[in-house]
Design a protein around this motif. Structure first.
Motif, PDB file in Angstrom:
ATOM      1  N   LEU A 138       0.852  -1.199   0.000  1.00  0.00           N
ATOM      2  CA  LEU A 138       0.000   0.000   0.000  1.00  0.00           C
ATOM      3  C   LEU A 138       0.887   1.248   0.000  1.00  0.00           C
ATOM      4  N   SER A 139       1.954   1.216   0.797  1.00  0.00           N
ATOM      5  CA  SER A 139       2.870   2.363   0.838  1.00  0.00           C
ATOM      6  C   SER A 139       3.480   2.596  -0.541  1.00  0.00           C
ATOM      7  N   ALA A 140       3.821   1.505  -1.219  1.00  0.00           N
ATOM      8  CA  ALA A 140       4.405   1.621  -2.563  1.00  0.00           C
ATOM      9  C   ALA A 140       3.414   2.290  -3.504  1.00  0.00           C
ATOM     10  N   SER A 141       2.184   1.831  -3.441  1.00  0.00           N
ATOM     11  CA  SER A 141       1.155   2.410  -4.299  1.00  0.00           C
ATOM     12  C   SER A 141       1.000   3.901  -4.001  1.00  0.00           C
ATOM     13  N   PHE A 142       1.001   4.244  -2.728  1.00  0.00           N
ATOM     14  CA  PHE A 142       0.899   5.643  -2.285  1.00  0.00           C
ATOM     15  C   PHE A 142       2.044   6.486  -2.853  1.00  0.00           C
ATOM     16  N   CYS A 143       3.213   5.872  -2.986  1.00  0.00           N
ATOM     17  CA  CYS A 143       4.394   6.586  -3.496  1.00  0.00           C
ATOM     18  C   CYS A 143       4.448   6.605  -5.025  1.00  0.00           C
ATOM     19  N   GLY A 144       3.450   6.047  -5.668  1.00  0.00           N
ATOM     20  CA  GLY A 144       3.423   6.079  -7.127  1.00  0.00           C
ATOM     21  C   GLY A 144       4.174   4.939  -7.784  1.00  0.00           C
ATOM     22  N   ILE A 145       4.489   3.918  -6.991  1.00  0.00           N
ATOM     23  CA  ILE A 145       5.200   2.740  -7.523  1.00  0.00           C
ATOM     24  C   ILE A 145       4.154   1.770  -8.076  1.00  0.00           C
ATOM     25  N   THR A 146       4.347   1.312  -9.305  1.00  0.00           N
ATOM     26  CA  THR A 146       3.332   0.413  -9.869  1.00  0.00           C
ATOM     27  C   THR A 146       3.877  -0.964 -10.248  1.00  0.00           C
ATOM     28  N   ASN A 147       5.183  -1.079 -10.404  1.00  0.00           N
ATOM     29  CA  ASN A 147       5.754  -2.384 -10.755  1.00  0.00           C
ATOM     30  C   ASN A 147       6.314  -3.050  -9.500  1.00  0.00           C
ATOM     31  N   VAL A 148       5.898  -4.281  -9.280  1.00  0.00           N
ATOM     32  CA  VAL A 148       6.392  -5.015  -8.107  1.00  0.00           C
ATOM     33  C   VAL A 148       6.987  -6.336  -8.579  1.00  0.00           C
ATOM     34  N   LEU A 149       8.178  -6.646  -8.117  1.00  0.00           N
ATOM     35  CA  LEU A 149       8.781  -7.946  -8.436  1.00  0.00           C
ATOM     36  C   LEU A 149       8.753  -8.796  -7.170  1.00  0.00           C
ATOM     37  N   CYS A 150       8.014  -9.892  -7.241  1.00  0.00           N
ATOM     38  CA  CYS A 150       7.770 -10.721  -6.057  1.00  0.00           C
ATOM     39  C   CYS A 150       8.815 -11.831  -5.960  1.00  0.00           C
ATOM     40  N   LEU A 151       9.569 -11.831  -4.890  1.00  0.00           N
ATOM     41  CA  LEU A 151      10.673 -12.776  -4.720  1.00  0.00           C
ATOM     42  C   LEU A 151      10.556 -13.495  -3.391  1.00  0.00           C
ATOM     43  N   THR A 152      11.103 -14.704  -3.348  1.00  0.00           N
ATOM     44  CA  THR A 152      11.189 -15.403  -2.062  1.00  0.00           C
ATOM     45  C   THR A 152      12.206 -14.692  -1.173  1.00  0.00           C
ATOM     46  N   GLY A 153      13.370 -14.424  -1.710  1.00  0.00           N
ATOM     47  CA  GLY A 153      14.442 -13.788  -0.935  1.00  0.00           C
ATOM     48  C   GLY A 153      15.504 -14.786  -0.531  1.00  0.00           C
ATOM     49  N   ASP A 154      16.747 -14.321  -0.528  1.00  0.00           N
ATOM     50  CA  ASP A 154      17.837 -15.186  -0.065  1.00  0.00           C
ATOM     51  C   ASP A 154      17.684 -15.437   1.434  1.00  0.00           C
ATOM     52  N   HIS A 155      18.190 -16.559   1.873  1.00  0.00           N
ATOM     53  CA  HIS A 155      18.097 -16.891   3.302  1.00  0.00           C
ATOM     54  C   HIS A 155      19.066 -16.021   4.112  1.00  0.00           C
ATOM     55  N   PRO A 156      18.688 -15.624   5.338  1.00  0.00           N
ATOM     56  CA  PRO A 156      19.602 -14.800   6.155  1.00  0.00           C
ATOM     57  C   PRO A 156      21.001 -15.397   6.306  1.00  0.00           C
ATOM     58  N   VAL A 157      21.101 -16.706   6.213  1.00  0.00           N
ATOM     59  CA  VAL A 157      22.380 -17.358   6.462  1.00  0.00           C
ATOM     60  C   VAL A 157      23.446 -16.947   5.428  1.00  0.00           C
ATOM     61  N   VAL A 158      23.026 -16.478   4.246  1.00  0.00           N
ATOM     62  CA  VAL A 158      24.011 -16.050   3.250  1.00  0.00           C
ATOM     63  C   VAL A 158      24.365 -14.565   3.415  1.00  0.00           C
ATOM     64  N   GLY A 159      23.703 -13.873   4.336  1.00  0.00           N
ATOM     65  CA  GLY A 159      23.879 -12.431   4.448  1.00  0.00           C
ATOM     66  C   GLY A 159      24.745 -11.996   5.610  1.00  0.00           C
ATOM     67  N   ASP A 160      24.484 -10.779   6.111  1.00  0.00           N
ATOM     68  CA  ASP A 160      25.347 -10.236   7.164  1.00  0.00           C
ATOM     69  C   ASP A 160      24.658 -10.194   8.536  1.00  0.00           C
ATOM     70  N   HIS A 161      23.468 -10.787   8.634  1.00  0.00           N
ATOM     71  CA  HIS A 161      22.804 -10.944   9.933  1.00  0.00           C
ATOM     72  C   HIS A 161      22.378 -12.404  10.035  1.00  0.00           C
ATOM     73  N   LYS A 162      23.379 -13.259  10.192  1.00  0.00           N
ATOM     74  CA  LYS A 162      23.136 -14.698  10.056  1.00  0.00           C
ATOM     75  C   LYS A 162      22.239 -15.277  11.143  1.00  0.00           C
ATOM     76  N   GLN A 163      22.133 -14.572  12.279  1.00  0.00           N
ATOM     77  CA  GLN A 163      21.299 -15.097  13.367  1.00  0.00           C
ATOM     78  C   GLN A 163      19.851 -14.633  13.265  1.00  0.00           C
ATOM     79  N   ALA A 164      19.542 -13.833  12.232  1.00  0.00           N
ATOM     80  CA  ALA A 164      18.181 -13.290  12.115  1.00  0.00           C
ATOM     81  C   ALA A 164      17.168 -14.400  11.883  1.00  0.00           C
ATOM     82  N   LYS A 165      15.977 -14.232  12.443  1.00  0.00           N
ATOM     83  CA  LYS A 165      14.896 -15.184  12.183  1.00  0.00           C
ATOM     84  C   LYS A 165      14.284 -14.834  10.829  1.00  0.00           C
TER      85      LYS A 165
END
Lengths: 222, 299
Positions: B91-118
């Motif tokens: 909704l915030s995106a729409s409010f900001c005039g954003i109309t294209n959304v790319l829907c992704l699962t996302g990489d797992h935290p374990v590959v990133g820089d906050h490995k203990q994140a849930k």
């Protein structure tokens, strides 16, 4: 079976620092089978902690008792005879056992001697793997008996992520991709068409949602 | 410039670029990249805590692209937000005039820089597509009426080089069924493989208006190409390209990589293999305009 791992002797020592008369309570069920908190493991841990305390001139008066099951009050009461005068209990049961003993003996500190890991399967000698999260609403029928909620690192319900390979999960190369297993299994049992339907998001309300759950089976109440 | 959606609907060969928000508030370089690319591409992807590394948010940067006259493609992953957070951000995106959304699962935290994140993963990418469509129809996920709906052009991703490909294609079919308007693929380098993939994909999305954009990550050197092959699942750089990169001195390899990317863009366009390309030059966005020039892409 509930799988647990022993805490190190250093950790155990730290937990009971300042206590002189301690009871180490083992459990004869799951944690005995997974070689973490049965009579044998409690005996070894007790010996090591006692020796360490002796070397530091902080002698420890230690009692060791292993009861059949720490998750039932019927068996916990067997501990009562051993707690007189102790100023701390270390439970070598799973997290359920620790809490059950703490409830039973409200005036005595109770510490965990193990790290409770998961519900799992013994794969081979001394190797266990997690199979079930206890989510309260089993979806195994859809996925050929392989649980994506437990075994996919992203708990994906509609197919693999882009990071998996035939052999492994992107999160842990030593772990198979649950979705490859699901795919092969469904193919083998002739049920690949189950993947044609979009699975709804998991309903988390029966689980992990609003605090501890309770099961009451009325027909068995007396 | 028209919108990304207009470009997709027009039947022209579509080109999108990508910017990665910085880790911090120093946005000078990113703004420079946005200004450089916003008129050269039909749309600009903004990555969402890419590789599970915490950064400036894709929502804020997408909104800034709108302010600067570009058309952002707002990447949204299921890793960091549950269904409440995702919908609120949409909704915030729409409010900001954003109309294209790319829907992704996302990489797992374990590959990133906050490995203990849930990790969250309350929705998966298929659910996120369905959710955007529901919001377009005027309700939230639960069917509650929205006071003002959204008008998202909804994208998804697919990995043509997944090995094995079959489970990936089942998921692709779910995404098509969920209503994805366009797909951007994981990076592809083997044009023969990609054409074979497109034949399979076309059978699945036949009868829909789905647009397919080939993902092209510019090879900036032989070392990078070998790394992608070795370490990134779902990416395959064929030996012929490795040899081509290796045939020139190290400092000239980036130029060779640009030539390869331009050649692939032209090949995909001229042979009508797919509907467009999504060009990524992770951290070297300044080379994109030259690649587009080399490929004869004019905007």
């Amino acid at each position: 079976m509930i799988v647990a791992s022993p805490k190190s002797i250093t950790e155990l020592k730290k937990l009971i620092a300042g206590h002189q008369k301690v009871l180490f309570a083992g459990c004869g069920t799951c944690v005995t089978v997974c070689l973490a908190g049965g009579e044998r493991e409690v005996g070894i841990a007790g010996y090591a902690v006692r020796m360490a305390r002796k070397l530091e001139n902080e002698p420890l008066q230690l009692t060791q008792v292993t009861i059949e099951r720490q998750c039932e009050n019927e068996f916990i009461k067997d501990l009562a005879a051993h707690v007189d005068g102790v100023d701390a209990i270390v439970s070598f049961g799973c997290g359920v056992g620790v809490q059950a003993i703490a409830e039973r003996f409200p005036d005595i500190p109770v510490y965990p001697g193990l790290d409770t890991e998961f519900m799992g399967l013994l794969e081979e000698q001394a190797v266990w793997t997690e199979k079930c999260l206890g989510c309260g609403e089993c979806v195994l029928a859809v996925y050929g008996g392989i649980c994506p909620v437990t075994r996919c690192a992203k708990r994906l319900l509609n197919g693999p992520c882009g990071g998996s390979t035939e052999d492994s999960c992107e999160v842990d190369p030593d772990r198979p991709c649950a979705w490859q297993l699901i795919y092969v299994r469904l193919k083998n049992i002739g049920q690949l068409d189950r993947l044609d339907d979009i699975a709804e998001p998991k309903d988390w309300s029966p689980s992990w949602h609003s605090g501890a759950r309770k099961v009451v089976r009325k027909e068995h109440r007396v | 410039m028209g919108t990304y959606r207009d470009a997709c609907k027009s039947g022209q060969f579509v080109v999108s670029g990508e910017v990665g928000p910085p880790k911090g508030t120093n946005v000078a370089r990113m703004l420079h990249d946005i200004d450089l690319l916003k008129d050269k591409c039909d749309g600009l992807n903004v990555t969402d805590n890419q590789s599970a590394v915490m950064r400036l948010g894709s929502l804020a940067v997408s909104a800034e692209i709108v302010r600067r006259g570009g058309d952002p493609i707002f990447q949204t992953t299921c890793r960091d937000r549950n269904r409440l957070g995702l919908q609120s951000d949409l909704l915030s995106a729409s409010f900001c005039g954003i109309t294209n959304v790319l829907c992704l699962t996302g990489d797992h935290p374990v590959v990133g820089d906050h490995k203990q994140a849930k990790s969250v993963f309350d929705f998966d990418s298929v659910h996120l597509i369905q959710c955007c469509k529901k919001m377009n129809a005027g309700t939230d996920w639960e069917g509650n009426a929205l006071d003002g709906g959204t008008d998202f052009f909804v994208g998804a991703v697919v990995t043509p080089e997944a090995d094995p490909l079959e489970p990936q294609m089942y998921k692709f079919a779910c995404k098509v069924e969920a209503g994805a308007d366009f797909f951007q693929t994981q990076a592809v380098y083997d044009m023969d493989n990609f054409q074979r993939f497109m034949e399979q994909a076309r059978e699945i999305y036949a009868g829909t208006d789905v647009k397919m954009m080939a993902g092209l990550v510019v090879l900036t050197g032989l070392g990078m190409a070998k790394y992608m092959n070795r370490a990134v699942p779902g990416i395959f750089v064929p030996d012929a390209l490795l040899e081509e990169l290796g045939s020139v001195a190290k400092e000239d390899q980036i130029k060779k990589g640009m030539e390869i990317a331009a050649r692939h863009i032209a090949f995909l366009r001229d042979n009508k293999v797919c509907d467009g390309v999504h060009v990524m030059a992770i951290g070297k966005e300044e080379i994109i305009p030259e690649i587009l020039d080399m490929a004869g892409v004019v905007r």
